[in-house]
Design a protein around this motif. Sequence first.
Motif, PDB file in Angstrom:
ATOM      1  N   UNK A  68       0.831  -1.036   0.251  1.00  0.00           N
ATOM      2  CA  UNK A  68      -0.062   0.159   0.168  1.00  0.00           C
ATOM      3  C   UNK A  68       1.054   1.249  -0.101  1.00  0.00           C
ATOM      4  N   UNK A  69       0.573   2.190  -0.842  1.00  0.00           N
ATOM      5  CA  UNK A  69       1.339   3.377  -0.908  1.00  0.00           C
ATOM      6  C   UNK A  69       0.965   4.509  -0.087  1.00  0.00           C
ATOM      7  N   UNK A  70       1.843   5.258   0.372  1.00  0.00           N
ATOM      8  CA  UNK A  70       1.575   6.493   1.163  1.00  0.00           C
ATOM      9  C   UNK A  70       2.217   7.617   0.676  1.00  0.00           C
ATOM     10  N   UNK A  71       1.703   8.602   0.523  1.00  0.00           N
ATOM     11  CA  UNK A  71       2.266   9.964   0.067  1.00  0.00           C
ATOM     12  C   UNK A  71       1.751  10.873   0.727  1.00  0.00           C
ATOM     13  N   UNK A  72       1.699  12.247  -0.036  1.00  0.00           N
ATOM     14  CA  UNK A  72       1.320  13.652   0.437  1.00  0.00           C
ATOM     15  C   UNK A  72      -0.224  13.599   0.928  1.00  0.00           C
ATOM     16  N   UNK A  73      -1.076  12.932   0.258  1.00  0.00           N
ATOM     17  CA  UNK A  73      -2.586  12.731   0.512  1.00  0.00           C
ATOM     18  C   UNK A  73      -2.682  11.999   1.927  1.00  0.00           C
ATOM     19  N   UNK A  74      -1.819  11.199   2.411  1.00  0.00           N
ATOM     20  CA  UNK A  74      -1.957  10.686   3.669  1.00  0.00           C
ATOM     21  C   UNK A  74      -0.971  11.292   4.668  1.00  0.00           C
ATOM     22  N   UNK A  91       5.957   4.200  17.815  1.00  0.00           N
ATOM     23  CA  UNK A  91       5.680   5.097  16.785  1.00  0.00           C
ATOM     24  C   UNK A  91       6.388   5.078  15.513  1.00  0.00           C
ATOM     25  N   UNK A  92       5.914   5.246  14.520  1.00  0.00           N
ATOM     26  CA  UNK A  92       6.828   4.815  13.264  1.00  0.00           C
ATOM     27  C   UNK A  92       7.106   6.506  12.851  1.00  0.00           C
ATOM     28  N   UNK A 106      -3.743   5.655  10.981  1.00  0.00           N
ATOM     29  CA  UNK A 106      -4.306   5.831   9.294  1.00  0.00           C
ATOM     30  C   UNK A 106      -3.814   6.855   8.585  1.00  0.00           C
ATOM     31  N   UNK A 107      -2.945   7.838   9.175  1.00  0.00           N
ATOM     32  CA  UNK A 107      -2.346   8.579   8.457  1.00  0.00           C
ATOM     33  C   UNK A 107      -1.217   9.372   9.126  1.00  0.00           C
TER      34      UNK A 107
END
Length: 160
Positions: A68-74, A91-92, A106-107
């Motif tokens: 699953x990709x995460x970027x600016x929207x997340x 905590x990551x 979740x974000x």
Amino acid sequence: MTLSGKLIAVVLVCGPEVALSQHYSFKVFNRDAGLTNLVAQRLLQDRIGFFWVGTQNGLFRHDGVHFERYGRAEGLPSTRVDSLYQTSDDTLWVGGPGGLAFWTGDHFLPAQTATPFALNGRNSIASDSSGRLYVTTNQGLGVGTPGQADAIYSFRFIRL
């Protein structure tokens, strides 16, 4: 000196660990598996078991089946990921040229600083037993102390 009549023997003793050799299995992850950017900058396996891949164009989380990709929207401050770190409270933290952010489940939320310095650059992240977070940046060393119940860190800078 002659060795006539004498037998010289060399005995090699092998322990049980030699008999139980390990077999490695390799799997290739590519675009077909959902890893759409193949320039991996950082890798981290968190304590839950997710495998995180920081690339030049996004952060990817592998759950054992797909990415699953995460970027600016997340909530990431930039798509380039230069550092990944998990603190003792699980905590990551993700760092890159746009700043530092942490995973809420979740974000991502950006780290806040108490000074006008930015938490950006090719940074490294570490922590100590008191929960302080250390972030190297282009402007110096950022030292973060945990906030109250909201787990937001307040950073101050030490110029190097």
